[in-house]
Design a protein around this motif. Structure first.
Motif, PDB file in Angstrom:
ATOM      1  N   UNK A   1       0.816  -1.190   0.000  1.00  0.00           N
ATOM      2  CA  UNK A   1       0.000   0.000   0.000  1.00  0.00           C
ATOM      3  C   UNK A   1       0.861   1.256   0.000  1.00  0.00           C
ATOM      4  N   UNK A   2       0.253   2.333  -0.434  1.00  0.00           N
ATOM      5  CA  UNK A   2       0.872   3.638  -0.294  1.00  0.00           C
ATOM      6  C   UNK A   2       0.098   4.458   0.740  1.00  0.00           C
ATOM      7  N   UNK A   3      -0.522   3.768   1.675  1.00  0.00           N
ATOM      8  CA  UNK A   3      -1.281   4.438   2.731  1.00  0.00           C
ATOM      9  C   UNK A   3      -1.121   3.627   4.005  1.00  0.00           C
ATOM     10  N   UNK A   4      -0.996   4.312   5.154  1.00  0.00           N
ATOM     11  CA  UNK A   4      -0.644   3.643   6.399  1.00  0.00           C
ATOM     12  C   UNK A   4      -1.574   4.064   7.528  1.00  0.00           C
ATOM     13  N   UNK A   5      -2.050   3.116   8.331  1.00  0.00           N
ATOM     14  CA  UNK A   5      -2.894   3.469   9.486  1.00  0.00           C
ATOM     15  C   UNK A   5      -2.062   4.141  10.573  1.00  0.00           C
ATOM     16  N   UNK A   6      -2.626   5.187  11.195  1.00  0.00           N
ATOM     17  CA  UNK A   6      -1.895   5.981  12.183  1.00  0.00           C
ATOM     18  C   UNK A   6      -2.646   6.166  13.493  1.00  0.00           C
ATOM     19  N   UNK A   7      -3.986   6.130  13.470  1.00  0.00           N
ATOM     20  CA  UNK A   7      -4.728   6.445  14.691  1.00  0.00           C
ATOM     21  C   UNK A   7      -6.124   5.837  14.618  1.00  0.00           C
TER      22      UNK A   7
ATOM     23  N   UNK B   1     -13.862   3.930  16.601  1.00  0.00           N
ATOM     24  CA  UNK B   1     -13.281   2.853  15.818  1.00  0.00           C
ATOM     25  C   UNK B   1     -12.922   3.242  14.405  1.00  0.00           C
ATOM     26  N   UNK B   2     -12.929   4.522  14.102  1.00  0.00           N
ATOM     27  CA  UNK B   2     -12.553   4.994  12.773  1.00  0.00           C
ATOM     28  C   UNK B   2     -11.033   5.124  12.734  1.00  0.00           C
ATOM     29  N   UNK B   3     -10.422   4.573  11.685  1.00  0.00           N
ATOM     30  CA  UNK B   3      -8.972   4.578  11.566  1.00  0.00           C
ATOM     31  C   UNK B   3      -8.541   5.656  10.578  1.00  0.00           C
ATOM     32  N   UNK B   4      -7.606   6.473  11.028  1.00  0.00           N
ATOM     33  CA  UNK B   4      -7.049   7.534  10.198  1.00  0.00           C
ATOM     34  C   UNK B   4      -5.646   7.134   9.764  1.00  0.00           C
ATOM     35  N   UNK B   5      -5.272   7.550   8.567  1.00  0.00           N
ATOM     36  CA  UNK B   5      -3.954   7.201   8.063  1.00  0.00           C
ATOM     37  C   UNK B   5      -3.391   8.312   7.196  1.00  0.00           C
ATOM     38  N   UNK B   6      -2.370   7.974   6.428  1.00  0.00           N
ATOM     39  CA  UNK B   6      -1.707   8.948   5.578  1.00  0.00           C
ATOM     40  C   UNK B   6      -1.401   8.315   4.224  1.00  0.00           C
ATOM     41  N   UNK B   7      -1.348   9.148   3.218  1.00  0.00           N
ATOM     42  CA  UNK B   7      -0.904   8.734   1.896  1.00  0.00           C
ATOM     43  C   UNK B   7      -0.395   9.978   1.189  1.00  0.00           C
TER      44      UNK B   7
ATOM     45  N   UNK C   1      -6.052   9.991   5.207  1.00  0.00           N
ATOM     46  CA  UNK C   1      -7.031   8.986   4.797  1.00  0.00           C
ATOM     47  C   UNK C   1      -7.855   8.536   5.992  1.00  0.00           C
ATOM     48  N   UNK C   2      -8.983   7.886   5.709  1.00  0.00           N
ATOM     49  CA  UNK C   2      -9.861   7.412   6.769  1.00  0.00           C
ATOM     50  C   UNK C   2     -10.478   6.091   6.330  1.00  0.00           C
ATOM     51  N   UNK C   3     -10.780   5.238   7.317  1.00  0.00           N
ATOM     52  CA  UNK C   3     -11.375   3.933   7.034  1.00  0.00           C
ATOM     53  C   UNK C   3     -12.376   3.595   8.119  1.00  0.00           C
ATOM     54  N   UNK C   4     -13.509   3.051   7.716  1.00  0.00           N
ATOM     55  CA  UNK C   4     -14.534   2.587   8.655  1.00  0.00           C
ATOM     56  C   UNK C   4     -14.657   1.068   8.664  1.00  0.00           C
TER      57      UNK C   4
ATOM     58  N   UNK D   1       6.761  -0.643   2.123  1.00  0.00           N
ATOM     59  CA  UNK D   1       5.858  -1.717   1.710  1.00  0.00           C
ATOM     60  C   UNK D   1       4.467  -1.572   2.317  1.00  0.00           C
ATOM     61  N   UNK D   2       4.380  -1.025   3.533  1.00  0.00           N
ATOM     62  CA  UNK D   2       3.081  -0.834   4.146  1.00  0.00           C
ATOM     63  C   UNK D   2       2.435  -2.092   4.683  1.00  0.00           C
ATOM     64  N   UNK D   3       3.213  -3.069   5.117  1.00  0.00           N
ATOM     65  CA  UNK D   3       2.631  -4.276   5.695  1.00  0.00           C
ATOM     66  C   UNK D   3       1.860  -3.938   6.968  1.00  0.00           C
ATOM     67  N   UNK D   4       0.882  -4.775   7.285  1.00  0.00           N
ATOM     68  CA  UNK D   4       0.023  -4.524   8.430  1.00  0.00           C
ATOM     69  C   UNK D   4      -0.375  -5.854   9.052  1.00  0.00           C
ATOM     70  N   UNK D   5      -0.365  -5.929  10.389  1.00  0.00           N
ATOM     71  CA  UNK D   5      -0.750  -7.121  11.122  1.00  0.00           C
ATOM     72  C   UNK D   5      -2.050  -6.834  11.860  1.00  0.00           C
ATOM     73  N   UNK D   6      -3.067  -7.647  11.642  1.00  0.00           N
ATOM     74  CA  UNK D   6      -4.317  -7.568  12.390  1.00  0.00           C
ATOM     75  C   UNK D   6      -4.362  -8.743  13.360  1.00  0.00           C
ATOM     76  N   UNK D   7      -4.698  -8.481  14.594  1.00  0.00           N
ATOM     77  CA  UNK D   7      -4.734  -9.560  15.580  1.00  0.00           C
ATOM     78  C   UNK D   7      -5.668  -9.173  16.714  1.00  0.00           C
ATOM     79  N   UNK D   8      -5.841 -10.083  17.660  1.00  0.00           N
ATOM     80  CA  UNK D   8      -6.688  -9.861  18.816  1.00  0.00           C
ATOM     81  C   UNK D   8      -5.875 -10.056  20.081  1.00  0.00           C
ATOM     82  N   UNK D   9      -6.042  -9.157  21.041  1.00  0.00           N
ATOM     83  CA  UNK D   9      -5.350  -9.281  22.324  1.00  0.00           C
ATOM     84  C   UNK D   9      -6.057 -10.337  23.154  1.00  0.00           C
TER      85      UNK D   9
END
Length: 432
Positions: free
Chosen positions: A85-91, A96-102, A107-110, A419-427
């Motif tokens: 990706x050329x966009x990265x999650x930041x906050x 639960x709305x995720x803000x990022x950058x590109x 950027x924003x994601x729901x 590269x913009x890799x991202x890991x999704x997981x559960x605590x």
């Protein structure tokens, strides 16, 4: 993740009570703290052979209650998005709305950053890259822009109707980072800048700024002094707001210029733990009710813990930052994994519970490959939640969960890598 790795690599962490004088940890040189790449250098949006990879453990097997102190061994349950990706999650905000950058866009994601859209573009206002986005509980959207060259980074607040942005502050030198140098609690935001020093030009990323109105204004509260140019750098590593003592903590590097500061009057005056250069290299701060945990840069990689006797207690010198420490378990054939604390996420519940996630990763110039995320609910017992075991993913930015109850989802991204890799997981639920 290779399924046949030794269980030694899957052990959580070891609490080590040591005795003796202070530990001398290896410092970070000019090549050891975040070496961010220009995200616009990677314009491709192609996917690798699989969009998601999942470890053998199922979510049901991973969702177990863990008694603090039991240090169980477990397989890791990871969803790895290996899309370039050329966009990265930041906050993540309170909804639960995720803000990022590109590039120049916020950027924003729901949908947990599976898809994104442009929320705001700085192309016409400040034609430079977005570095960091922060959204405190009050809802103000704070964006840090630029700061990679001789011109310092800028802090903006987006207008409520997204019609524009107001510039609130400009650092003299350096920029805000996604993983380090920010703390948010209610309407309090503490930010710092980071860059490699240019001693000949007398340029140092040594400023700390504070907002007490939810990001509507910022004022400089600290400009860390230079002691020696024999050190690799003078720059701020991390800041923390401590709600239990109404205290601001700041750690500064590098060796020779290292320092731990704190202020009990929101930056009007400061105390230091020792003479500048005497404290070891610290790169993360996490304030718990009964202690303050400091992520280290050096050997042994892990966490130094200062246990306080009450909210008004203060460290009494560098020896208070030695024992005990939490050591990350390593491969028996590799005593040094060359990891340091790169980012954290800390939630504090109204009922007194709290949870901190802290990411550790290798320095880009070192030979290490692993990145890990540790978790703690009290600052004393720490658990290793995720380990990537691949140099392709450099875990830096930890986001979520929003609460200790419910799904407890997290996003851990390597937003310093192109590269913009991202890991999704559960605590896992390891509190009573």
């Amino acid at each position: 993740m290779a399924p046949n790795k030794s269980l030694t690599r899957r052990r959580f962490v070891t609490l080590t009570a040591t005795t003796g004088t202070s530990l001398a940890l290896a410092g970070c040189g000019a090549d050891q703290l975040p070496a961010e790449t220009d995200e616009d250098q990677t314009e491709t949006d192609t996917e690798t052979s699989s969009t998601h990879r999942r470890a053998q453990t199922t979510r049901e097997e991973h969702e177990v209650d863990v008694e603090p102190g039991s240090h169980p061994r477990t397989n890791y349950q990871l969803d790895v998005h290996d899309k370039r990706w050329n966009t990265y999650p930041l906050w993540i905000d309170q909804n639960g709305r995720i803000y990022g950058r590109s590039g120049t866009d916020v950027t924003v994601s729901d949908d947990w950053y599976h898809t994104t859209e442009v929320l705001f573009s700085f192309e016409e206002i400040d034609d430079d890259h977005v570095q960091m986005v922060i959204v405190p509980e009050g809802g103000n959207i704070i964006a840090a822009v630029g700061g990679r060259g001789d011109t310092g980074g800028r802090i903006y607040r987006l207008h409520d109707d997204l019609s524009g942005a107001e510039k609130l502050y400009q650092f003299e030198y350096g920029r805000a980072l996604p993983g380090m140098g920010h703390a948010v609690y209610d309407d309090i935001i503490v930010l710092s800048c980071y860059a490699l020093s240019d001693f000949e030009a007398n340029q140092h990323a040594n400023e700390v700024i504070l907002s007490t109105d939810g990001g509507r204004s910022f004022n400089r509260i600290l400009e860390a002094p230079l002691k020696t140019t024999d050190a690799a750098n003078l720059h701020v590593h991390d800041v923390e707001y401590d709600p239990y003592a109404d205290r601001i903590w700041v750690v500064v590097g590098d060796n020779g210029n290292t320092q731990l500061y704190w202020s009990d009057d929101r930056g009007s005056s400061w105390e230091a733990i020792a003479e500048q250069g005497e404290v070891t290299m610290l790169t993360q701060i996490a304030a718990f009710k009964d202690c303050v945990a400091f992520g280290t840069d050096g050997t042994p990689e892990g966490i130094i813990r200062w246990e306080r006797k009450g909210a008004n207690d203060k460290p009494d010198g560098v020896d208070d930052l030695v024992r005990p420490y939490i050591k990350i378990e390593t491969d028996p054939t590799d005593d040094t994994m060359e990891m340091y604390a790169r980012g954290r996420w800390h939630i504090r519940e109204d009922d007194g519970r709290e949870l901190c996630l802290m990411a550790f990763g290798y320095s880009p110039m070192d030979t290490g490959t692993d990145s890990v995320v540790l978790a703690s609910v009290n600052g004393a017992e720490w658990y290793e939640l995720y380990r990537t075991q691949t140099r392709k993913i450099l875990l830096t930015t930890v986001l979520g969960p929003l609460s200790m109850d419910g799904p407890r989802r997290t996003v851990v991204s390597d937003s310093t890598q192109s590269e913009g890799y991202q890991v999704n997981a559960t605590v896992p639920k390891f509190w009573t």
